[in-house]
Design a protein around this motif. Structure first.
Motif, PDB file in Angstrom:
ATOM      1  N   UNK A   1       1.570 -46.759 -37.208  1.00 52.32           N
ATOM      2  CA  UNK A   1       2.181 -46.809 -38.180  1.00 52.32           C
ATOM      3  C   UNK A   1       2.526 -44.452 -37.781  1.00 52.32           C
TER       4      UNK A   1
ATOM      5  N   UNK B   1      -3.736 -38.036 -41.745  1.00 58.26           N
ATOM      6  CA  UNK B   1      -2.830 -37.993 -42.195  1.00 58.26           C
ATOM      7  C   UNK B   1      -1.634 -37.359 -41.069  1.00 58.26           C
TER       8      UNK B   1
ATOM      9  N   UNK C   1      11.980 -43.590 -39.010  1.00 59.86           N
ATOM     10  CA  UNK C   1      11.260 -42.598 -39.476  1.00 59.86           C
ATOM     11  C   UNK C   1      12.371 -41.327 -38.387  1.00 59.86           C
TER      12      UNK C   1
ATOM     13  N   UNK D   1       0.095 -41.156 -38.697  1.00 59.11           N
ATOM     14  CA  UNK D   1      -0.372 -40.975 -39.998  1.00 59.11           C
ATOM     15  C   UNK D   1      -1.775 -41.733 -40.977  1.00 59.11           C
ATOM     16  N   UNK D   2      -1.683 -43.450 -40.546  1.00 54.95           N
ATOM     17  CA  UNK D   2      -2.563 -44.067 -40.866  1.00 54.95           C
ATOM     18  C   UNK D   2      -3.574 -44.242 -40.515  1.00 54.95           C
ATOM     19  N   UNK D   3      -4.049 -43.122 -38.522  1.00 54.70           N
ATOM     20  CA  UNK D   3      -4.864 -43.206 -38.478  1.00 54.70           C
ATOM     21  C   UNK D   3      -5.531 -42.091 -37.740  1.00 54.70           C
TER      22      UNK D   3
ATOM     23  N   UNK E   1      -3.915 -47.433 -47.844  1.00 53.44           N
ATOM     24  CA  UNK E   1      -4.627 -48.478 -46.537  1.00 53.44           C
ATOM     25  C   UNK E   1      -5.796 -47.826 -46.523  1.00 53.44           C
ATOM     26  N   UNK E   2      -6.000 -46.802 -46.983  1.00 55.44           N
ATOM     27  CA  UNK E   2      -7.143 -45.986 -45.916  1.00 55.44           C
ATOM     28  C   UNK E   2      -8.547 -46.481 -46.841  1.00 55.44           C
TER      29      UNK E   2
ATOM     30  N   UNK F   1      11.700 -49.561 -40.923  1.00 50.88           N
ATOM     31  CA  UNK F   1      10.728 -48.400 -41.787  1.00 50.88           C
ATOM     32  C   UNK F   1      11.341 -47.246 -39.974  1.00 50.88           C
TER      33      UNK F   1
ATOM     34  N   UNK G   1      -9.030 -49.935 -46.246  1.00 53.02           N
ATOM     35  CA  UNK G   1      -9.735 -51.012 -44.930  1.00 53.02           C
ATOM     36  C   UNK G   1     -11.630 -50.355 -45.576  1.00 53.02           C
TER      37      UNK G   1
ATOM     38  N   UNK H   1      -0.557 -44.215 -46.950  1.00 52.49           N
ATOM     39  CA  UNK H   1      -1.621 -44.243 -46.336  1.00 52.49           C
ATOM     40  C   UNK H   1      -2.952 -44.079 -47.235  1.00 52.49           C
TER      41      UNK H   1
END
Lengths: 351, 426
Positions: free
Chosen positions: A124, A166, A84, A142-144, B313-314, A82, B317, B310
C-alpha cells in the motif's frame, strides 16, 4: 470550435457531478473569459511555457497529462490500480507512480509513455520522495507502519524503517541528509537520518499529519495536520515547533478546514496549503507565518505542484474531478481543468 | 433477561449462543497474557526518568442473556469489543514507543454482580480507566460505587439517553452514540430525502420503546410526521414470526396493511427480533429504516472513506473478521485515553482525565473530522453513518442542518436542552 467544445465539456462536468457554484466556475461558464485571461497572460512579458503536468486519478486508474501552455488535457494513460503519489526521476526520463492497490510503484517512460518496470514498494504505497541525488526512493507504506527505501535503478529494497501508525507524508532536506515522515494515527513527524536509517527524533504535531515539506534553504520543515486543522513549522536542527499556523475562513465550518498539501515557492517567500473540503488554498507569507489570502478552488483540494518557473500552481480537487490552475504572481485562480475521477497527486516536468 | 424466543423452536440458535458463550470464556483465558501489571502506580513512582510509564486499561463486559439475532450474519464474534480494545492498545503503544509510554489491557467478562466486584477490586489495585460494555443499571451501579475514586468510566456499549440526561454521572463519558444521536442522524437524512411521512413500528420491549421515543423526538425536531404507530408484539413462545419464510411472507404484509399514505417505515427493534422481516414484505412498496433496513451506526465494516481502509485492514489482520460498531466504540475509548496521555505528556490518571475533558482534546478516528467529548454530558460528538448491510449510504449531520458551534451537535442532546446536572456543576 474550441469555445464550443469547452462549453460541452463544462456541461458534461456539471451533469456528471452536481456541485455548488463557486467563483472559479465563472470562468468555466464563460470560455471567452478564460481565453482572454490566457491571452492577456500570453501577451505579457512572460508567456506561459510548455511544461507537462501529470495528475493521478485515484478512482480511474489513469494519469491525465496536461500541457501547461494550453491548460488542457492532451493525453490520458491507463496505469495500475489506485494511483496516488506521483514524482519524476531526477533526469525526468521516468515518471514514478504509487499504484497503491497493486502494492507497487510503476515506472513510466516520459517520452514513449510506456511502462518501463515496477519497483518493489512494500504494501500500500501512498506517497514517496526521491533523494535529491536521484536515488534512493523513500516510500510510505500506509498499511504496514514502514518506510521502504528502494534503489530505483536496481529495483531493490535497500531497507525498511519502522515508524508510527499509518505513515504518509515524506519530506527530505535539500542536502538529502534528513528524511521527515509523518504518521497519521501516531500524530508525529519522525526525523530520520538517511545514512543510518535511524529515527533521531519524533515531534508530536496535531491530528492526522499528512504532508511534510522542507523550505528550499532547508531551515524549516512544514507539516500539515488534516484533522487538527493546523500546519506546524518545525526547525529540523532543534526539532522545536517554531510556529503553528491556523486557518479561519468566514462561512466555512472549522471542521471542514483540513490542511493536506503544502508547497513552498522556490524563492522561499510564499507557502501554499491545500485545505481539503474547505475548497481553498491558503497563501502564507513565510516570513510572518500569516495567511495572506484564501483562493477558492475545486472541491476537496489535496495536493499541489508548481511549474518549474513558479508561475503556475496546479491543485488536485478530488471531489470535483478537476485541477485548478493558480497564477502565482497575481494570486488568482485562472481556471479549472477537468481530469479523471478523484484526482489525487500532481507533478510538473521541466519540459 | 431470559431468552424471549422458545428455545425448543429454535435449537440451532440456542446452540450457537452456547457456543458463543463458550468462546467468550476461552477469550477470557486468552486475555490473561495481557494481565494487569501488578501495582502500576508503584511502578510508575519507581520508574521516573527513562523507564516506560504504564497506563492500565480495563475492558469490562457484562454477560447478559441476550436473545440471538435473526440473521446468522449478525452473530456477535467471541472477541466482540475485545479485538477493538486490543487494536487500540497496539495503536497506543506504537505511539507510546516514541514517548516511553506503555499501555496494557485486561479484560473482565462476567455477570453484573461479579463484574461490579471484580472491577472494584482492580480499581483498588490502581486501575483508573474502565471501558465498559454493560446495561444501564450496571453502568450506574458501577459509576456510583467508584464515584469517590480517581476513575474514568468510558461507556462503549449502552445507548440509553437517560445516561446522558437526568441519570448522567460525572465519572462517565460515552463513546457509544446515544439513541437520540442515532435517531437524529436518520431523521436528518430522511428529511433531506423529503421522505417526511413515517410509519413507526416498534417492539414492545422497553429498549424498543425508548428507540421509538428517540424517533418521535427526531421527527419533531427535524420536521417529519409520524402518520401511524404500531407495536409489534413478540411473546415468548409466540411463533408469529418464527418458522420459515412462508408464514412471515403472509404475516408481514398483513401487519403493515391499511396505513395512511407514508414514505418510509421506521422500525424500532434493538435486539433484532423482527425488524429484518420487514424489508420487501411491507404491504405498500416502501423502504425500511431504523434499527433495520437503513440503520444509523457509529461504524460499518465496509467504510473506506477518510483513510478507513487501512484501519479496517489492521483490524482484520488482528481479529480475522470485520470490525463492528462495538469494536469501534471500544477502540475510540482506548484511543481517547492514549491520545490524552500523548498530548498531556503524562501517564497519571489526573492528567489524562483532565486532558480528555478539556476543549483541547481532539481525536482522529476515520470519520473525516475530529471527535471530542461534549462538555455538558460527556458524550463523544461524532458523525453517524447511515448504512445498508453492505455499504454506507450517507453520513449525518446532513448538509443544511446548521449549528452555531459544531454541526455534530445537531445530533443528540445539545447544550441548552441538556438536563444533565452532574456535568453542570464543576
Amino acid at each position: 470550435m474550441r469555445p464550443l467544445q469547452q462549453c460541452c465539456a463544462w456541461l458534461r462536468a456539471v451533469i456528471a457531478t452536481p456541485r455548488p457554484m463557486r467563483a472559479g466556475s465563472a470562468f468555466r461558464s464563460l470560455p471567452l473569459a478564460w481565453a482572454l485571461t490566457l491571452a492577456a497572460l500570453g501577451a505579457g512579458a512572460s508567456p506561459l511555457k510548455a511544461y507537462t503536468v501529470y495528475v493521478t486519478n485515484e478512482k480511474d486508474n489513469t494519469v491525465s497529462i496536461i500541457d501547461s501552455s494550453k491548460l488542457e488535457v492532451v493525453k490520458t494513460i491507463k496505469v495500475g490500480q489506485r494511483p496516488r503519489g506521483i514524482t519524476l526521476s531526477k533526469d525526468q526520463k521516468w515518471l514514478l507512480v504509487c499504484t497503491s492497490d497493486d502494492n507497487t510503484v510503476q515506472v513510466w517512460d516520459t517520452e514513449t509513455l510506456a511502462l518501463v518496470k515496477t519497483l518493489p514498494s512494500g504494501p500500500d504505497p501512498e506517497l514517496f520522495i526521491l533523494h535529491p541525488a536521484g536515488n534512493p526512493l523513500y516510500v510510505a507504506n500506509e498499511d504496514d507502519n514502514l518506510i521502504t527505501v528502494v534503489d530505483v535503478g536496481e529495483s531493490r529494497v535497500l531497507a525498511e524503517i519502522p515508524v508510527g501508525v499509518e505513515p504518509e507524508g515524506l519530506g527530505i532536506s535539500p542536502d538529502g541528509a534528513l528524511l521527515v515522515a509523518t504518521s497519521e494515527t501516531t500524530n508525529m513527524a519522525h526525523f530520520i537520518d538517511t545514512t543510518t536509517h535511524a529515527i533521531i527524533d519524533n515531534v508530536l504535531v496535531d491530528s492526522r499529519p499528512r504532508v511534510a515539506e522542507f523550505t528550499p534553504d532547508g531551515s524549516q520543515v512544514w507539516v500539515s495536520a488534516e484533522i487538527g486543522g493546523k500546519v506546524s513549522v518545525i526547525d529540523p536542527k532543534s526539532r522545536q515547533i517554531l510556529a503553528k499556523i491556523a486557518f479561519e475562513i468566514p462561512g466555512v465550518t472549522p471542521d471542514a478546514i483540513q490542511p493536506v498539501g503544502v508547497r513552498i515557492s522556490r524563492n522561499g517567500k510564499l507557502a501554499f496549503v491545500a485545505l481539503g473540503p474547505a475548497n481553498r488554498v491558503a497563501v502564507i507569507d513565510t516570513a510572518t507565518f500569516k495567511v495572506e489570502k484564501y483562493l477558492l478552488v475545486g472541491q476537496r483540494v489535496w495536493q499541489l505542484a508548481f511549474t518549474p518557473d513558479d508561475k503556475l500552481l496546479f491543485t488536485t480537487n478530488g471531489a470535483s474531478n478537476d485541477v485548478s490552475v493558480i497564477d502565482v504572481e497575481k494570486l488568482r485562480v485562472l481556471r479549472s481543468i477537468r481530469v479523471g475521477r478523484y484526482p489525487w497527486g500532481v507533478v510538473v516536468a521541466r519540459h | 433477561m431470559p431468552l424471549r424466543r422458545d428455545a425448543t423452536l429454535n435449537p440451532g440458535a440456542s446452540t450457537r449462543l452456547g457456543l458463543a458463550q463458550g468462546l467468550l470464556c476461552c477469550c477470557l483465558l486468552l486475555a490473561s497474557p495481557f494481565a494487569f501489571p501488578a501495582m502500576a502506580a508503584s511502578q510508575q513512582a519507581a520508574g521516573e526518568g527513562l523507564a516506560r510509564q504504564q497506563v492500565a486499561v480495563l475492558l469490562a463486559r457484562e454477560r447478559r442473556d441476550l436473545p440471538p439475532p435473526l440473521s446468522l450474519l449478525d452473530m456477535p464474534a467471541a472477541d466482540d469489543a475485545v479485538a477493538g480494545a486490543q487494536l487500540a492498545i497496539n495503536d497506543n503503544n506504537t505511539t507510546g514507543r516514541f514517548l516511553k509510554q506503555e499501555f496494557s489491557l485486561e479484560v473482565i467478562q462476567a455477570e453484573a454482580g461479579d463484574l461490579l466486584r471484580d472491577v472494584e477490586a482492580r480499581v483498588r489495585q490502581g486501575v483508573s480507566f474502565v471501558v465498559l460494555d454493560a446495561s444501564p443499571p450496571t453502568l450506574l451501579a458501577l459509576a456510583d460505587r467508584l464515584k469517590d475514586r480517581n476513575v474514568l468510566i468510558l461507556n462503549a456499549g449502552a445507548n440509553a439517553d437517560e445516561l446522558r440526561a437526568e441519570a448522567c454521572r460525572r465519572n462517565v463519558v460515552h463513546t457509544a452514540p446515544s439513541r437520540g444521536m442515532l435517531a437524529d442522524a436518520l431523521a436528518q437524512y430522511l428529511v433531506w430525502k423529503r421522505w417526511r411521512r413515517w410509519f413507526l413500528v416498534a417492539g414492545a420491549d422497553p429498549d424498543d420503546q425508548a428507540f421509538a421515543d428517540a424517533i418521535r423526538r427526531g421527527a419533531k425536531r427535524f420536521g417529519a410526521k409520524i402518520v401511524q404507530e404500531r407495536t409489534f408484539t413478540l411473546e415468548p413462545g409466540n411463533r408469529r414470526a418464527d418458522g420459515g419464510h412462508e408464514q412471515i411472507q403472509e404475516q408481514m404484509p398483513a401487519f403493515t396493511q391499511n396505513v395512511p399514505d407514508y414514505d418510509v417505515l421506521l422500525v424500532a427493534d434493538e435486539a433484532g427480533q423482527f425488524g429484518d422481516y420487514l424489508p420487501f414484505r411491507t404491504w405498500d412498496a416502501r423502504p425500511v429504516a431504523g434499527t433495520q433496513g437503513l440503520v444509523a451506526t457509529s461504524w460499518h465494516p465496509a467504510l473506506e472513506q477518510w483513510g478507513a481502509t487501512q484501519f479496517q485492514n489492521r483490524f482484520f489482520r488482528l481479529a480475522n473478521r470485520p470490525m463492528r460498531a462495538l469494536d469501534y466504540n471500544v477502540w475510540v475509548a482506548v484511543r481517547s485515553i492514549g491520545e490524552a496521555a500523548t498530548r498531556a505528556k503524562s501517564t497519571t490518571a489526573n492528567d489524562i482525565i483532565a486532558y480528555l475533558r478539556s476543549p483541547e482534546f481532539e481525536l482522529a478516528a476515520f470519520k473525516g473530522r475530529k471527535l471530542s467529548y461534549r462538555s455538558w454530558n460527556g458524550q463523544l460528538r461524532q458523525p453517524i453513518l447511515l448504512a445498508t448491510p453492505k455499504l454506507t449510504v450517507t453520513v449525518s449531520p446532513q448538509p443544511g442542518f446548521l449549528h452555531p458551534t459544531s454541526e455534530l451537535d445537531t445530533l443528540g442532546s445539545d447544550k441548552p436542552e441538556s438536563p444533565c446536572k452532574a456535568y453542570a456543576s464543576p
